[in-house]
Write an enzyme that holds these catalytic residues in place. Structure first.
Site, short mmCIF file in Angstrom:
data_model
loop_
_atom_site.label_atom_id
_atom_site.label_comp_id
_atom_site.label_asym_id
_atom_site.label_seq_id
_atom_site.Cartn_x
_atom_site.Cartn_y
_atom_site.Cartn_z
N LYS A 38 42.35 48.69 68.03
CA LYS A 38 43.18 48.66 66.42
C LYS A 38 42.24 48.30 65.57
O LYS A 38 41.39 47.74 65.90
CB LYS A 38 44.49 48.17 66.78
CG LYS A 38 44.42 46.65 66.93
CD LYS A 38 46.03 46.22 67.02
CE LYS A 38 45.85 44.55 67.13
NZ LYS A 38 47.24 43.93 67.35
N TYR A 264 32.64 34.73 37.06
CA TYR A 264 34.11 34.96 36.35
C TYR A 264 34.67 33.70 36.15
O TYR A 264 34.80 32.80 37.13
CB TYR A 264 35.09 35.91 37.04
CG TYR A 264 34.70 37.36 37.01
CD1 TYR A 264 34.54 37.94 35.82
CD2 TYR A 264 34.57 38.07 38.11
CE1 TYR A 264 34.28 39.23 35.63
CE2 TYR A 264 34.08 39.50 37.95
CZ TYR A 264 33.97 40.07 36.88
OH TYR A 264 33.83 41.47 36.56
#
Length: 369
Positions: A38, A264
């Protein structure tokens, strides 16, 4: 390992084979093996891994959702595929691709019976999920009569397995809890078999369960994280080989003066002159912001380069002041020498999260040594 010119997740199928053989060695020869693929095979490459497991002799595969199983069928995978969390809206696609649903509630059982009947199915294989303490999905002991009655009254479905999931199989402090789960599962599955008049397969053990509770392997075991090289316990990790190496390159090197900032929000401010390197990988690639501000690091020329400031969407900046490097040099995020478990631990999370977070835009490269 080849040198790459872009951010790449390199997959080593020989390491996968090693892990598969190691886990197989811990169970009886007759016990079946289910490989969990998965979430794009834990962030790697679902089709590539599934094909290799099929080649190695796995008996079953498991995915979380129907769409994942459909992708495997479209790629030519023939092994039985268990869908661990099917939704009623996808039952038509599930049946069309001969995927096998986990039936975990009265509602899902009734809806699947209706879908199977509408498509004129006979003895369609289903798997009954019992809740023994994880409290996520699954029937309770009080539901056993209902399951047996609904199944025996319909020729549309056939229960091919009953299963459950250990909540803390890697934690020795929770051994009593795990043993209680195993005992509860035995009781519920035995009652179900008595009422059905036949014996479906049973499976409960995950990777850590295979190692710590071999007496509860029943007819099949399931392994996910162990196949990818992680055992949730240090002594098991030593026996396994991480199959994935996440690597990137240095795009640019900057000289940062004292009192200058990087990135940032000026999240890093230098108190002295340093050298930074910008790498083309960021939170859109799976390196979350929690790894910023020095918590996460990459390895460049065998030396540690901490992440400076905030992680950007497509880039990180790292401190290479004490590293002899140049633009174009390789940077390793994680791999056999520095595991994803170690990388994740720096941000107080686990290998599962960083592995499954690797974006699909990151190039995958498969190697055979």
């Amino acid at each position: 390992m080849s040198k790459v010119g872009e951010t790449t997740l390199v997959l080593d199928l020989e390491a996968l084979e090693h892990n598969y053989n190691y886990l197989r060695s811990k169970i009886k020869p007759e016990t079946k093996f289910l490989g969990v693929v998965k979430a794009f095979a834990y962030g790697s490459d679902m089709v590539t891994i599934a094909k290799k497991l099929e080649q190695l002799g796995a008996d079953y595969l498991a995915v979380a959702y129907v769409s994942e199983g459909v992708l495997l069928r479209e790629a030519g995978i023939q092994l039985p595929i268990l869908v661990l969390h099917p939704l009623a809206s996808n039952f038509d696609d599930l049946i069309a691709n001969h995927l096998e649903p986990s039936i975990y509630s009265k509602n899902i059982l009734e809806q699947f019976l209706e879908a199977a009947k509408a498509q004129k199915q006979t003895d369609y294989p289903v798997h009954i999920k019992f809740n023994t303490g994880l409290n996520r999905l699954g029937f309770s002991e009080a539901d056993v009569n209902f399951i047996a009655e609904e199944t025996m009254h319909s020729k549309c479905i056939k229960i091919v397995s009953a299963f459950s999931h250990l909540a803390a199989s890697e934690d020795k402090n929770e051994r009593d809890f795990s043993l209680n789960q195993i005992g509860s599962f035995k009781k519920m599955s035995n009652t179900l078999m008595d009422k059905l008049g036949y014996a479906p397969m049973r499976h409960m053990l995950n990777t850590s369960g295979i190692i710590n509770y071999p007496e509860a392997q029943f007819e099949m075991v399931r392994s996910g994280i162990g196949l990818y090289g992680y055992g949730n316990q240090a002594h098991v990790d030593k026996e396994l080989q991480p199959i994935a190496t996440l690597k990137t390159i240095i795009s640019q090197i900057h000289q940062i003066d004292a009192n200058e900032s990087v990135g940032y929000n000026r999240a890093f401010k230098s108190d002295q002159a340093i050298k930074s390197a910008t790498l083309p990988i960021g939170h859109a690639d799976g390196i979350g912001r929690q790894y910023g501000k020095g918590k996460g690091f990459v390895t460049i020329n065998n030396k540690k380069a901490p992440i400076l400031g905030n992680v950007c969407m497509d880039m990180i900046m790292v401190d290479v002041t004490k590293i002899d490097c140049k633009e174009g040099d390789e940077a390793i995020v994680f791999g056999p020498q520095k595991s994803a478990e170690n990388f994740a631990a720096a941000a107080n999370t686990i290998s599962y999260e960083i592995l499954t977070a690797i974006s699909q835009r990151v190039k995958r490269e498969v190697i055979k040594k």
